[in-house]
Design a protein around this motif. Structure first.
Motif, mmCIF file in Angstrom:
data_model
loop_
_atom_site.group_PDB
_atom_site.id
_atom_site.type_symbol
_atom_site.label_atom_id
_atom_site.label_comp_id
_atom_site.label_asym_id
_atom_site.label_seq_id
_atom_site.Cartn_x
_atom_site.Cartn_y
_atom_site.Cartn_z
ATOM 1 N N VAL A 244 42.260 49.690 32.271
ATOM 2 C CA VAL A 244 41.166 50.199 31.443
ATOM 3 C C VAL A 244 41.155 49.457 30.118
ATOM 4 O O VAL A 244 42.142 49.489 29.373
ATOM 5 C CB VAL A 244 41.325 51.711 31.179
ATOM 6 N N THR B 202 33.235 49.638 28.523
ATOM 7 C CA THR B 202 34.556 49.559 29.131
ATOM 8 C C THR B 202 34.531 48.652 30.344
ATOM 9 O O THR B 202 33.498 48.503 31.004
ATOM 10 C CB THR B 202 35.046 50.964 29.545
ATOM 11 N N ARG C 114 36.882 47.774 33.984
ATOM 12 C CA ARG C 114 37.901 48.314 34.872
ATOM 13 C C ARG C 114 38.170 47.323 36.001
ATOM 14 O O ARG C 114 37.249 46.656 36.487
ATOM 15 C CB ARG C 114 37.453 49.653 35.498
ATOM 16 N N ARG D 237 41.297 41.511 35.852
ATOM 17 C CA ARG D 237 41.244 42.007 34.475
ATOM 18 C C ARG D 237 41.060 40.848 33.500
ATOM 19 O O ARG D 237 40.217 40.905 32.594
ATOM 20 C CB ARG D 237 42.538 42.759 34.157
ATOM 21 N N LEU E 67 38.690 54.125 39.714
ATOM 22 C CA LEU E 67 38.637 53.223 38.567
ATOM 23 C C LEU E 67 38.878 53.964 37.256
ATOM 24 O O LEU E 67 38.654 53.416 36.183
ATOM 25 C CB LEU E 67 37.296 52.487 38.530
ATOM 26 N N GLY F 108 41.532 55.473 34.507
ATOM 27 C CA GLY F 108 42.779 54.913 33.998
ATOM 28 C C GLY F 108 43.880 55.953 33.967
ATOM 29 O O GLY F 108 43.635 57.150 33.999
#
Length: 383
Positions: A184, A257, A259, A266, A327, A329
């Motif tokens: 996240v 955000t 994910r 990432r 997804l 966190g």
């Protein structure tokens, strides 16, 4: 040696005790790193049952131990609540306006507390130590880092955590190897233009046009860069610019955000987001400021420990399913960067989703979950 009836009576009494503690915690939610009364309540219960409390330098939360010597197995519960006004109508609903255990941390804390008491009752039979972490600030997130920074887990062989699931029937255990929850990250982007009268856009640089172009382009980061069978997302959740109808403002803010379930994705998503924001700004003659806030990585269940968690659940005659990935966190992932182990889902009955004002759990799952965690810790010592 206890008779069967004595054992049954003991379990029934523990079930009643856990229900009482669960209802107390649900009525008294506290936000991240403000869990003073929750910590005191847990401490009082542990001390009353003769459980050792370690001298760990944390303002809220605590670490306890049952057993002696190596190996050391850790259990973790998170203790904080959310800034949500409860709408369940439960007789033990939150008594703290604007605060609610809407993610089930009251269930986690109570179940791990129950596991601790079960382990304490059989302490002489343990072939090692169980270290129990009642962690603050999971929702912040970052409470796991606070615990890790104390060094109290440096000698732990394996660590286990749980999260209640409103997607699973009560007393169902969801387990999978590898990633269960996502990494996240949060971003804040400010497109910096030049303000002007709306009637004369040529005299300025419109940051709203930049923001709009970026928002559209950001949706291609996953759809055109990430392997289609991989999970990932970019969500724009906050857009802000200007304060009146006839002025082009100086700046526009875009916040959101990202994910993903792997470290490679990432990194890729972050790189593409920066490239798009900088490219859009350059194309329109604007400047851009980007702030990146790295949250927890994806959880990463060690295959061998996930297998043990599954075998233990089956031995306890619990229903076992493959955990549905999410997804969302989870800062338990910070522990998993250095400590092997597994993070499992515990079904607490179908309900509104976590973080919803109508979220609720079935307290009937408390005692089976406590017994499962205690047995898992014992089996992990011998693995």
């Amino acid at each position: 040696m206890k008779t069967v009836s004595q054992e049954e009576n003991g379990r029934a009494a523990l079930g009643t005790l856990l229900r009482e503690h669960f209802e107390w915690m649900h009525r008294h939610p506290e936000l991240s790193f403000e869990e003073t009364e929750t910590t005191k309540h847990v401490r009082d219960v542990l001390v009353a049952h003769g459980v050792r409390i370690l001298d760990v330098p944390m303002k809220t939360g605590l670490v306890a131990e049952v057993g002696h010597g190596a190996p050391i197995i850790a259990l973790r519960a998170d203790i904080d609540a959310l800034p949500i006004t409860e709408a369940t109508g439960l007789p033990y609903a939150s008594e703290c306006p604007g605060k609610m255990h809407a993610c089930g941390h009251d269930f986690h804390t109570t179940a791990v507390l129950g596991a601790t008491l079960l382990l304490k009752a059989h302490e002489s039979e343990l072939r090692g130590t169980v270290r129990i972490v009642f962690q603050p600030g999971e929702e912040a997130p970052g409470g796991a880092k606070v615990v890790l920074d104390t060094g109290c887990l440096a000698d732990v062989k394996a660590m286990f955590g749980l999260h209640c699931s409103p997607r699973l029937e009560a007393c169902t255990i969801g387990i999978t190897a590898g990633a269960l929850t996502a990494s996240v990250d949060r971003f804040t982007i400010r497109f910096l233009g030049r303000g002007t009268h709306a009637a004369h856009p040529e005299a300025g640089i419109d940051p709203i046009v930049c923001a709009a172009a970026f928002i559209q382009a950001a949706q291609t980061i996953v759809s055109r860069n990430v392997e289609p069978f991989d999970a990932g997302l970019v969500s724009i959740t906050h857009v802000e610019a200007g304060n009146t109808w006839n002025v082009i403002p100086d700046a526009a803010l875009v916040e959101g955000t990202t994910r993903s379930m792997t470290a490679a994705n990432r990194k890729l998503i972050k790189e593409r987001l920066y490239a798009l924001a900088e490219g859009v700004a350059a194309a329109h003659g604007a400047a851009v400021d980007i702030d990146w806030y790295a949250g927890p990585p994806a959880t990463d269940n060690t295959a061998a420990w996930a297998d043990l968690a599954k075998e233990t659940a089956e031995a306890q005659q619990l229903t076992v399913v493959k955990a549905p990935p999410s997804l969302a966190g989870e800062d338990f992932a910070f522990y998993q960067e250095t400590i092997p182990g597994a993070f499992v889902l515990v079904g607490t009955g179908k309900s509104a989703a976590n973080h919803n004002p109508q979220f609720r759990v079935d307290p009937a799952a408390l005692l089976p979950t406590a017994a499962y965690l205690a047995e898992l810790a014992k089996r992990a010592m011998d693995a």
